[in-house]
Write an enzyme that holds these catalytic residues in place. Structure first.
Site, PDB file in Angstrom:
ATOM      1  N   CYS A  58       1.046  -1.303  -0.098  1.00  0.00           N
ATOM      2  CA  CYS A  58      -0.210  -0.031  -0.034  1.00  0.00           C
ATOM      3  C   CYS A  58       0.883   1.245   0.265  1.00  0.00           C
ATOM      4  O   CYS A  58       1.881   1.603   0.704  1.00  0.00           O
ATOM      5  CB  CYS A  58      -0.765   0.094   1.157  1.00  0.00           C
ATOM      6  SG  CYS A  58      -2.295   1.653   1.054  1.00  0.00           S
ATOM      7  N   CYS A 182      -5.166   5.836  -4.545  1.00  0.00           N
ATOM      8  CA  CYS A 182      -4.284   5.130  -3.920  1.00  0.00           C
ATOM      9  C   CYS A 182      -2.672   4.904  -4.601  1.00  0.00           C
ATOM     10  O   CYS A 182      -2.646   5.413  -5.586  1.00  0.00           O
ATOM     11  CB  CYS A 182      -4.960   3.878  -4.611  1.00  0.00           C
ATOM     12  SG  CYS A 182      -3.980   2.577  -5.233  1.00  0.00           S
TER      13      CYS A 182
END
Length: 241
Positions: A58, A182
């Protein structure tokens, strides 16, 4: 974001992680991150999707855990930490956190999209009207469809604003919905847009619903290296549950 240096958190309890991420009955989050001790680096990052399962890298989480480590007094202006995809460097300048991503050597250019892995797998495709797009519906069909199926891919829909500026909306696997920003996704978009010739720039601004990010990189013969994900990371609150 949890300080787990004392190993107080049960990492095998996926239902508990999913409960904490639930926006109605828990705290509410797209994912959960544990900061842990590391033998040689400043810390270790362990990341879970909102469904409770440990996930791939991430990018924004990597920037946020760097800011968290600074808040905890573990680091000051720079960090070396381990994530699921290997070691990462990060720096802090005021409220801006820059995270060095892994090199990318394989990019698949298909007729309708580009596919690459920037720590997580990403499908990238251009769209004309991002504001009208049903990201959850269209993204879900791509994420579960051929060739991804159950393993899945994150799906990024992209609109070009200028030569070095792109808008992005992302369907994130594990969240199984649109996520407002993201990090590995915008990194994939920046590299993909350069790769297919939509931009020759090597510093790209990506506009997401969660804010804007920058990605810088160096193009080499067999891919990209020296890739940095750059943006703000701000603590919203702290508490106990």
């Amino acid at each position: 974001m949890i300080d787990n240096r004392q190993q107080i958190f049960d990492k095998n309890n996926t239902k508990h992680i999913a409960f904490l991420c639930d926006r109605r009955f828990g705290i509410g989050a797209d994912g959960l991150i544990l900061l842990e001790n590391h033998d040689t680096a400043d810390f270790k990052m362990v990341y879970y999707n909102a469904d409770g399962n440990e996930s791939s890298m991430c990018g924004n989480g990597g920037r946020c855990i760097t800011a968290f480590a600074n808040y905890l007094g573990i680091i000051k202006k720079s960090a070396i930490f381990e994530a699921i995809d290997g070691m990462h460097e990060a720096t802090i300048t005021n409220a801006t956190v820059s995270l060095k991503m892994q090199d990318v050597s394989t990019i698949e250019n298909h007729k309708t999209h580009v596919f690459l892995n920037t720590g997580s797998p990403h499908h990238v495709q251009l769209e004309d009207h991002l504001d009208r797009l049903d990201v959850k519906s269209k993204g879900s069909k791509i994420r579960y469809g051929s060739p991804y199926y159950l393993a899945g891919s994150n799906v990024n829909f992209v609109c070009k604003n200028s030569n070095d500026n792109f808008s992005v909306r992302t369907y994130e696997r594990g969240v199984e919905d649109e996520t407002l920003s993201c990090g590995t996704g915008v990194t994939a978009v920046a590299l993909a847009m350069n790769y297919i010739g939509e931009t020759e720039k090597n510093i790209i601004t990506l506009q997401t619903q969660g804010g804007h990010l920058k990605v810088s990189f160096e193009k080499i013969e067999n891919g990209y290296r020296n890739i940095w994900l750059i943006g703000a990371a701000t603590q919203v609150y702290k508490g106990e549950i």
